[in-house]
Design a protein around this motif. Structure first.
Motif, PDB file in Angstrom:
ATOM      1  N   ARG A   1       0.866  -1.181   0.000  1.00 60.08           N
ATOM      2  CA  ARG A   1       0.000   0.000   0.000  1.00 60.08           C
ATOM      3  C   ARG A   1       0.896   1.223   0.000  1.00 60.08           C
ATOM      4  NH1 ARG A   1      -5.009   1.340  -1.089  1.00 60.08           N
ATOM      5  NH2 ARG A   1      -6.147   0.305   0.521  1.00 60.08           N
ATOM      6  N   GLU A   2       0.699   2.096  -0.963  1.00 62.37           N
ATOM      7  CA  GLU A   2       1.434   3.352  -0.999  1.00 62.37           C
ATOM      8  C   GLU A   2       0.508   4.455  -0.523  1.00 62.37           C
ATOM      9  OE1 GLU A   2       3.581   4.309  -4.524  1.00 62.37           O
ATOM     10  OE2 GLU A   2       3.964   2.197  -4.962  1.00 62.37           O
ATOM     11  N   TYR A   3       1.066   5.342   0.256  1.00 64.77           N
ATOM     12  CA  TYR A   3       0.270   6.432   0.825  1.00 64.77           C
ATOM     13  C   TYR A   3       1.133   7.674   0.907  1.00 64.77           C
ATOM     14  CZ  TYR A   3      -2.590   9.015   4.195  1.00 64.77           C
ATOM     15  OH  TYR A   3      -3.353   9.960   4.824  1.00 64.77           O
ATOM     16  N   GLU A   4       0.591   8.778   0.454  1.00 69.22           N
ATOM     17  CA  GLU A   4       1.307  10.043   0.542  1.00 69.22           C
ATOM     18  C   GLU A   4       0.445  11.024   1.331  1.00 69.22           C
ATOM     19  OE1 GLU A   4       2.904  13.559  -2.412  1.00 69.22           O
ATOM     20  OE2 GLU A   4       2.788  11.512  -3.163  1.00 69.22           O
ATOM     21  N   LYS A   5       1.013  11.552   2.399  1.00 66.86           N
ATOM     22  CA  LYS A   5       0.284  12.501   3.227  1.00 66.86           C
ATOM     23  C   LYS A   5       0.103  13.822   2.482  1.00 66.86           C
ATOM     24  CE  LYS A   5       1.874  11.019   7.753  1.00 66.86           C
ATOM     25  NZ  LYS A   5       2.434  11.530   9.019  1.00 66.86           N
ATOM     26  N   VAL A   6      -1.039  14.444   2.699  1.00 63.80           N
ATOM     27  CA  VAL A   6      -1.289  15.759   2.117  1.00 63.80           C
ATOM     28  C   VAL A   6      -0.342  16.765   2.750  1.00 63.80           C
ATOM     29  CG1 VAL A   6      -3.009  17.581   1.844  1.00 63.80           C
ATOM     30  CG2 VAL A   6      -3.685  15.188   1.657  1.00 63.80           C
ATOM     31  N   ASN A   7      -0.124  16.617   4.074  1.00 64.73           N
ATOM     32  CA  ASN A   7       0.837  17.443   4.796  1.00 64.73           C
ATOM     33  C   ASN A   7       1.233  16.707   6.080  1.00 64.73           C
ATOM     34  OD1 ASN A   7      -0.997  18.181   6.977  1.00 64.73           O
ATOM     35  ND2 ASN A   7      -1.994  19.516   5.479  1.00 64.73           N
ATOM     36  N   GLU A   8       2.163  17.230   6.830  1.00 62.35           N
ATOM     37  CA  GLU A   8       2.677  16.558   8.025  1.00 62.35           C
ATOM     38  C   GLU A   8       1.668  16.502   9.174  1.00 62.35           C
ATOM     39  OE1 GLU A   8       5.471  14.779   8.504  1.00 62.35           O
ATOM     40  OE2 GLU A   8       5.696  15.040   6.336  1.00 62.35           O
ATOM     41  N   ASP A   9       0.608  17.296   9.111  1.00 62.00           N
ATOM     42  CA  ASP A   9      -0.405  17.294  10.164  1.00 62.00           C
ATOM     43  C   ASP A   9      -1.363  16.101  10.070  1.00 62.00           C
ATOM     44  OD1 ASP A   9       0.631  19.665  11.179  1.00 62.00           O
ATOM     45  OD2 ASP A   9      -0.671  20.896   9.899  1.00 62.00           O
ATOM     46  N   VAL A  10      -1.362  15.430   8.941  1.00 64.44           N
ATOM     47  CA  VAL A  10      -2.230  14.273   8.740  1.00 64.44           C
ATOM     48  C   VAL A  10      -1.623  13.080   9.490  1.00 64.44           C
ATOM     49  CG1 VAL A  10      -3.168  12.694   7.015  1.00 64.44           C
ATOM     50  CG2 VAL A  10      -2.961  15.127   6.492  1.00 64.44           C
ATOM     51  N   PRO A  11      -2.438  12.346  10.278  1.00 64.01           N
ATOM     52  CA  PRO A  11      -1.892  11.205  11.013  1.00 64.01           C
ATOM     53  C   PRO A  11      -1.478  10.061  10.085  1.00 64.01           C
ATOM     54  CG  PRO A  11      -4.273  11.329  11.302  1.00 64.01           C
ATOM     55  CD  PRO A  11      -3.857  12.554  10.544  1.00 64.01           C
ATOM     56  N   ASP A  12      -0.602   9.206  10.578  1.00 64.58           N
ATOM     57  CA  ASP A  12      -0.184   8.035   9.805  1.00 64.58           C
ATOM     58  C   ASP A  12      -1.392   7.124   9.549  1.00 64.58           C
ATOM     59  OD1 ASP A  12       2.453   8.857   9.727  1.00 64.58           O
ATOM     60  OD2 ASP A  12       2.992   7.783  11.557  1.00 64.58           O
ATOM     61  N   PRO A  13      -1.412   6.442   8.423  1.00 63.74           N
ATOM     62  CA  PRO A  13      -2.582   5.641   8.033  1.00 63.74           C
ATOM     63  C   PRO A  13      -2.586   4.236   8.661  1.00 63.74           C
ATOM     64  CG  PRO A  13      -0.980   5.599   6.287  1.00 63.74           C
ATOM     65  CD  PRO A  13      -0.439   6.530   7.352  1.00 63.74           C
ATOM     66  N   HIS A  14      -2.586   4.161   9.980  1.00 67.54           N
ATOM     67  CA  HIS A  14      -2.553   2.862  10.656  1.00 67.54           C
ATOM     68  C   HIS A  14      -3.805   2.026  10.364  1.00 67.54           C
ATOM     69  CE1 HIS A  14       1.103   3.787  12.807  1.00 67.54           C
ATOM     70  NE2 HIS A  14       0.598   4.970  13.128  1.00 67.54           N
ATOM     71  N   ALA A  15      -4.909   2.665  10.024  1.00 69.98           N
ATOM     72  CA  ALA A  15      -6.145   1.932   9.729  1.00 69.98           C
ATOM     73  C   ALA A  15      -5.965   1.024   8.512  1.00 69.98           C
ATOM     74  CB  ALA A  15      -7.295   2.900   9.502  1.00 69.98           C
ATOM     75  N   TYR A  16      -5.169   1.447   7.533  1.00 70.52           N
ATOM     76  CA  TYR A  16      -4.915   0.597   6.359  1.00 70.52           C
ATOM     77  C   TYR A  16      -4.177  -0.679   6.762  1.00 70.52           C
ATOM     78  CZ  TYR A  16      -6.196   4.381   3.168  1.00 70.52           C
ATOM     79  OH  TYR A  16      -6.872   5.352   2.480  1.00 70.52           O
ATOM     80  N   LEU A  17      -3.197  -0.547   7.632  1.00 74.17           N
ATOM     81  CA  LEU A  17      -2.444  -1.706   8.097  1.00 74.17           C
ATOM     82  C   LEU A  17      -3.357  -2.644   8.875  1.00 74.17           C
ATOM     83  CD1 LEU A  17       0.160  -3.280   8.495  1.00 74.17           C
ATOM     84  CD2 LEU A  17       0.667  -1.793  10.446  1.00 74.17           C
ATOM     85  N   GLU A  18      -4.160  -2.092   9.758  1.00 74.05           N
ATOM     86  CA  GLU A  18      -5.089  -2.906  10.544  1.00 74.05           C
ATOM     87  C   GLU A  18      -6.088  -3.622   9.632  1.00 74.05           C
ATOM     88  OE1 GLU A  18      -8.392  -2.291  14.070  1.00 74.05           O
ATOM     89  OE2 GLU A  18      -6.812  -0.790  13.809  1.00 74.05           O
ATOM     90  N   PHE A  19      -6.579  -2.931   8.608  1.00 72.39           N
ATOM     91  CA  PHE A  19      -7.501  -3.549   7.648  1.00 72.39           C
ATOM     92  C   PHE A  19      -6.845  -4.725   6.940  1.00 72.39           C
ATOM     93  CE2 PHE A  19      -8.841  -3.901   3.200  1.00 72.39           C
ATOM     94  CZ  PHE A  19     -10.159  -4.291   3.386  1.00 72.39           C
TER      95      PHE A  19
END
Length: 49
Positions: free
Chosen positions: A16-34
């Motif tokens: 899964r590739e993910y690029e944050k819009v900016n540094e204030d966006v939290p890490d996408p841990h929900a994708y890993l859990e899914f």
């Protein structure tokens, strides 16, 4: 997702590739859990068969 047949089973690799819009966006841990939960559900289904 990459699925590879092995001697006694199957190897599944999730990517899964993910690029944050900016540094204030939290890490996408929900994708890993899914991915982990989905893999466990699929494995459980096939082990019951």
């Amino acid at each position: 997702m990459q699925v590879t047949a092995k001697d006694k089973g199957t190897l599944v690799k999730w990517t899964r590739e993910y690029e944050k819009v900016n540094e204030d966006v939290p890490d996408p841990h929900a994708y890993l859990e899914f991915a982990v939960n989905s893999t466990k559900d699929i494995e459980g289904h096939y082990l019951r068969a």
